[in-house]
Design a protein around this motif. Structure first.
Motif, PDB file in Angstrom:
ATOM      1  N   GLY A 274      -5.629  15.891  -5.869  1.00 55.94           N
ATOM      2  CA  GLY A 274      -4.749  15.076  -6.694  1.00 55.94           C
ATOM      3  C   GLY A 274      -3.515  14.578  -5.992  1.00 55.94           C
ATOM      4  N   HIS A 275      -2.825  15.461  -5.273  1.00 50.43           N
ATOM      5  CA  HIS A 275      -1.578  14.988  -4.666  1.00 50.43           C
ATOM      6  C   HIS A 275      -1.842  14.255  -3.362  1.00 50.43           C
ATOM      7  N   GLU A 276      -2.789  14.736  -2.568  1.00 48.17           N
ATOM      8  CA  GLU A 276      -3.052  14.133  -1.260  1.00 48.17           C
ATOM      9  C   GLU A 276      -3.529  12.685  -1.394  1.00 48.17           C
ATOM     10  N   THR A 277      -4.499  12.448  -2.270  1.00 49.90           N
ATOM     11  CA  THR A 277      -5.083  11.111  -2.371  1.00 49.90           C
ATOM     12  C   THR A 277      -4.094  10.099  -2.949  1.00 49.90           C
ATOM     13  N   THR A 278      -3.319  10.515  -3.944  1.00 53.58           N
ATOM     14  CA  THR A 278      -2.351   9.582  -4.534  1.00 53.58           C
ATOM     15  C   THR A 278      -1.204   9.315  -3.564  1.00 53.58           C
ATOM     16  N   ALA A 279      -0.773  10.341  -2.832  1.00 51.51           N
ATOM     17  CA  ALA A 279       0.275  10.137  -1.822  1.00 51.51           C
ATOM     18  C   ALA A 279      -0.188   9.134  -0.771  1.00 51.51           C
ATOM     19  N   LEU A 280      -1.435   9.238  -0.351  1.00 51.71           N
ATOM     20  CA  LEU A 280      -1.975   8.303   0.634  1.00 51.71           C
ATOM     21  C   LEU A 280      -2.021   6.891   0.081  1.00 51.71           C
ATOM     22  N   THR A 281      -2.501   6.751  -1.146  1.00 52.53           N
ATOM     23  CA  THR A 281      -2.578   5.419  -1.760  1.00 52.53           C
ATOM     24  C   THR A 281      -1.205   4.778  -1.832  1.00 52.53           C
ATOM     25  N   LEU A 282      -0.207   5.531  -2.255  1.00 50.33           N
ATOM     26  CA  LEU A 282       1.149   4.986  -2.370  1.00 50.33           C
ATOM     27  C   LEU A 282       1.730   4.663  -0.997  1.00 50.33           C
ATOM     28  N   SER A 283       1.477   5.523  -0.006  1.00 51.71           N
ATOM     29  CA  SER A 283       1.998   5.277   1.338  1.00 51.71           C
ATOM     30  C   SER A 283       1.417   3.999   1.926  1.00 51.71           C
ATOM     31  N   TRP A 284       0.094   3.854   1.816  1.00 52.77           N
ATOM     32  CA  TRP A 284      -0.552   2.640   2.333  1.00 52.77           C
ATOM     33  C   TRP A 284      -0.111   1.409   1.537  1.00 52.77           C
ATOM     34  N   ALA A 285       0.092   1.560   0.224  1.00 58.88           N
ATOM     35  CA  ALA A 285       0.536   0.422  -0.600  1.00 58.88           C
ATOM     36  C   ALA A 285       1.922  -0.050  -0.166  1.00 58.88           C
ATOM     37  N   LEU A 286       2.829   0.882   0.097  1.00 65.81           N
ATOM     38  CA  LEU A 286       4.167   0.493   0.557  1.00 65.81           C
ATOM     39  C   LEU A 286       4.099  -0.168   1.928  1.00 65.81           C
ATOM     40  N   TYR A 287       3.230   0.353   2.804  1.00 66.50           N
ATOM     41  CA  TYR A 287       3.039  -0.292   4.111  1.00 66.50           C
ATOM     42  C   TYR A 287       2.537  -1.723   3.938  1.00 66.50           C
ATOM     43  N   LEU A 288       1.552  -1.920   3.065  1.00 64.88           N
ATOM     44  CA  LEU A 288       0.992  -3.263   2.864  1.00 64.88           C
ATOM     45  C   LEU A 288       2.030  -4.212   2.259  1.00 64.88           C
ATOM     46  N   CYS A 289       2.863  -3.711   1.368  1.00 62.86           N
ATOM     47  CA  CYS A 289       3.918  -4.550   0.798  1.00 62.86           C
ATOM     48  C   CYS A 289       4.937  -4.939   1.878  1.00 62.86           C
ATOM     49  N   ALA A 290       5.238  -4.005   2.778  1.00 62.16           N
ATOM     50  CA  ALA A 290       6.132  -4.342   3.888  1.00 62.16           C
ATOM     51  C   ALA A 290       5.457  -5.327   4.837  1.00 62.16           C
ATOM     52  N   PHE A 291       4.148  -5.187   4.998  1.00 62.19           N
ATOM     53  CA  PHE A 291       3.379  -6.073   5.870  1.00 62.19           C
ATOM     54  C   PHE A 291       3.377  -7.507   5.333  1.00 62.19           C
ATOM     55  N   ASP A 292       3.366  -7.660   4.016  1.00 65.89           N
ATOM     56  CA  ASP A 292       3.334  -8.989   3.389  1.00 65.89           C
ATOM     57  C   ASP A 292       4.541  -9.144   2.466  1.00 65.89           C
ATOM     58  N   PRO A 293       5.690  -9.567   2.995  1.00 67.90           N
ATOM     59  CA  PRO A 293       6.915  -9.663   2.191  1.00 67.90           C
ATOM     60  C   PRO A 293       6.779 -10.576   0.977  1.00 67.90           C
ATOM     61  N   ALA A 294       5.927 -11.621   1.051  1.00 71.51           N
ATOM     62  CA  ALA A 294       5.775 -12.529  -0.096  1.00 71.51           C
ATOM     63  C   ALA A 294       5.158 -11.789  -1.284  1.00 71.51           C
ATOM     64  N   ILE A 295       4.134 -10.986  -1.021  1.00 68.43           N
ATOM     65  CA  ILE A 295       3.524 -10.210  -2.105  1.00 68.43           C
ATOM     66  C   ILE A 295       4.500  -9.157  -2.610  1.00 68.43           C
ATOM     67  N   GLN A 296       5.251  -8.538  -1.691  1.00 69.40           N
ATOM     68  CA  GLN A 296       6.239  -7.555  -2.119  1.00 69.40           C
ATOM     69  C   GLN A 296       7.273  -8.199  -3.046  1.00 69.40           C
ATOM     70  N   ALA A 297       7.696  -9.411  -2.736  1.00 69.03           N
ATOM     71  CA  ALA A 297       8.696 -10.098  -3.573  1.00 69.03           C
ATOM     72  C   ALA A 297       8.143 -10.381  -4.962  1.00 69.03           C
ATOM     73  N   GLN A 298       6.873 -10.803  -5.031  1.00 66.86           N
ATOM     74  CA  GLN A 298       6.248 -11.049  -6.339  1.00 66.86           C
ATOM     75  C   GLN A 298       6.155  -9.760  -7.147  1.00 66.86           C
ATOM     76  N   ALA A 299       5.785  -8.669  -6.464  1.00 64.81           N
ATOM     77  CA  ALA A 299       5.663  -7.387  -7.155  1.00 64.81           C
ATOM     78  C   ALA A 299       7.033  -6.892  -7.628  1.00 64.81           C
ATOM     79  N   HIS A 300       8.065  -7.097  -6.796  1.00 61.25           N
ATOM     80  CA  HIS A 300       9.423  -6.726  -7.196  1.00 61.25           C
ATOM     81  C   HIS A 300       9.831  -7.486  -8.447  1.00 61.25           C
ATOM     82  N   ASP A 301       9.557  -8.803  -8.478  1.00 64.70           N
ATOM     83  CA  ASP A 301       9.943  -9.611  -9.640  1.00 64.70           C
ATOM     84  C   ASP A 301       9.230  -9.107 -10.895  1.00 64.70           C
ATOM     85  N   GLU A 302       7.933  -8.797 -10.774  1.00 68.96           N
ATOM     86  CA  GLU A 302       7.189  -8.303 -11.931  1.00 68.96           C
ATOM     87  C   GLU A 302       7.765  -6.979 -12.420  1.00 68.96           C
ATOM     88  N   ALA A 303       7.989  -6.048 -11.486  1.00 68.96           N
ATOM     89  CA  ALA A 303       8.496  -4.736 -11.867  1.00 68.96           C
ATOM     90  C   ALA A 303       9.900  -4.835 -12.464  1.00 68.96           C
TER      91      ALA A 303
END
Length: 463
Positions: A274-303
């Motif tokens: 439970g903790h390992e898999t979700t931690a990995l998903t969140l870590s990779w998701a934050l990396y991908l958002c940093a990798f693509d600033p345009a998508i990160q900006a859209q996600a920030h606006d939605e949140a």
């Protein structure tokens, strides 16, 4: 003229971190060396372009990427394809004969007993713990504003907060630090493919790494046993946690209830998975958002639009579609359980090819999710693939498996991931750190070797 054409051609698209898949046959020793460093190095590049591959490395094996054949293995003929001997050898030291490892009737009664624990109502009832963990994680990240931080380490801390709170709330007699150390030590030393596994030697032949991890695992089990017995005496809490629900649970057909050792093995399964898999998903998701600033900006606006300045709750999830799409696309590119295996119990045929009894059937989810016959530009980060998730072939996308053994905690994990990711993207901005790209390496799960180092800034409105 050729020079002019080349100059006018579009530049190759930059892609997020990938595993360099091999292009040459591997023998037993080369396979063992590769498996010790990164299980995904056992996958050949051609596996992302063919429906099925077969070979022999000590034992006969078949890599299956065809959705129809995967459906047969995971759903239609699931009893003929139990978890492989190697999988059991790696996991049983940590989680015994729990729901994740058990087969047949022993698995079925445990599944019937545990399924109500993860009902939509019970999972929704645990959401406040996730919201509180997101709030604490955001505060810790805020302390790193203006510098780089390892977001993998932070996500491990956040999700371990959640799983330990919803498993042993209150924590009397439960040494969280000791359990966390034991899990990390187990993954580092014991959860690796051994050359003895590849040669098919029986489990009683010692694997050195698993022997080394034995003491820490025994201590972890003792801590969990003591906590379970203490709860039996104290009785359930006003707001029941997973331990309360499992203590009360019984198989609706036989009336059988779990013993202390069965409870412990299943609770440790939920903690490890439970903790390992979700931690990995969140870590990779934050990396991908940093990798693509345009998508990160859209996600920030939605949140920000949904949450304002508060942390996300379960009631917000339906109004955060892009955040959920980012999670889904992260699970496609970096599935935590990226390499599964089964052992054929009977002769069969997959993709028109003979399967012999005893053959190893490999389900390389990493290759499936990046397969060129199933996904357009498969190595590209594109959350829009999941705008209409129902349009995706069910057996082309298997982050949680499928069939009767589909991950029992999938809804729990998705709820937690959306709550934490939305909270963090509403408040913080993440960018890549030069020379610190994470390297995808799978031992037991698909981890970012070296961590996920990102520059942290406070999010600005309309960033």
């Amino acid at each position: 003229m050729p020079t002019q054409l080349a100059a006018d051609a579009p530049a190759p698209q930059k892609l997020p971190a990938r595993v360099p898949l091999h292009n040459r046959p591997l023998g037993i020793l080369a396979s063992a060396r590769a498996g010790q460093k990164n299980v995904l190095a056992l996958i050949p590049e051609i596996a992302t372009r063919q429906p099925m591959l077969s070979g022999r490395t000590g034992k006969r094996w078949h890599m299956v990427m065809d959705p129809g054949a995967l459906k047969r293995v995971l759903r239609d003929k699931v009893e003929d394809y139990p978890k492989s001997t190697v999988t059991k050898l790696i996991l049983e030291q940590a989680i015994g004969d729990s729901l994740f490892v058990a087969e047949g009737a022993e698995w079925l009664w445990q599944r019937r007993t545990a399924a109500p624990v993860f009902s939509h109502r019970n999972v929704a009832g645990l959401a406040p713990v996730m919201t509180a963990a997101a709030e604490r994680s955001s505060a810790r990240i805020a302390a790193s504003t203006g510098r780089a931080a390892d977001l993998f380490a932070e996500m491990v801390a956040a999700t371990f907060d959640v799983i330990s709170d919803v498993t042993f709330s209150g924590g009397e007699g439960f040494d969280r630090a000791a359990v966390h150390r034991a899990i990390e030590g187990y993954i580092g030393h014991a959860a690796k493919v051994s050359v003895l596994d590849l040669l098919g030697l029986p489990g009683w032949v010692p694997r050195p790494g698993r022997v080394m991890a034995g003491k820490a695992m025994r201590e972890m089990k003792r801590i969990a046993d003591d906590a379970i017995e203490a709860r039996r005496k104290a009785g359930r809490r006003n707001v029941p946690d997973l331990l309360d629900l499992l203590l009360e649970g019984e198989d609706p057909k036989s009336g059988r209830k779990m013993t202390t050792s069965e409870l412990r093995d299943n609770l440790l399964t939920f903690i490890v998975a439970g903790h390992e898999t979700t931690a990995l998903t969140l870590s990779w998701a934050l990396y991908l958002c940093a990798f693509d600033p345009a998508i990160q900006a859209q996600a920030h606006d939605e949140a920000r639009r949904v949450l304002g300045g508060r942390a996300a709750t379960q009631a917000d999830i339906a109004r955060l579609p892009l955040i959920r799409q980012i999670i889904d696309e992260t699970l496609r590119l970096y599935p935590p359980a990226a390499f599964l295996s089964r052992t054929a119990q009977v002769a069969d045929a997959l993709c028109g090819r003979e399967i012999h009894r005893g053959d190893t059937v490999i389900l390389p989810i990493y290759a499936l999710h990046r397969h060129h016959m199933l996904w357009e530009n498969p190595d590209q980060f594109n959350p829009a693939r999941f705008v209409d998730a129902k349009a995706i072939d069910r057996f082309s996308y298997l982050p949680f498996g499928d069939g009767p053994r589909v991950c029992i905690g999938a809804n729990f994990a998705l709820q937690e991931a959306v709550i934490i990711l939305a909270t963090l993207l509403a408040r913080h901005r993440f960018s890549l750190v030069e020379g610190k790209a994470p390297k995808p390496v799978m031992i037991l799960t698909l981890r970012p070797e070296g961590g996920v180092w990102l520059q942290v800034e406070a999010a600005q409105a309309g960033m």
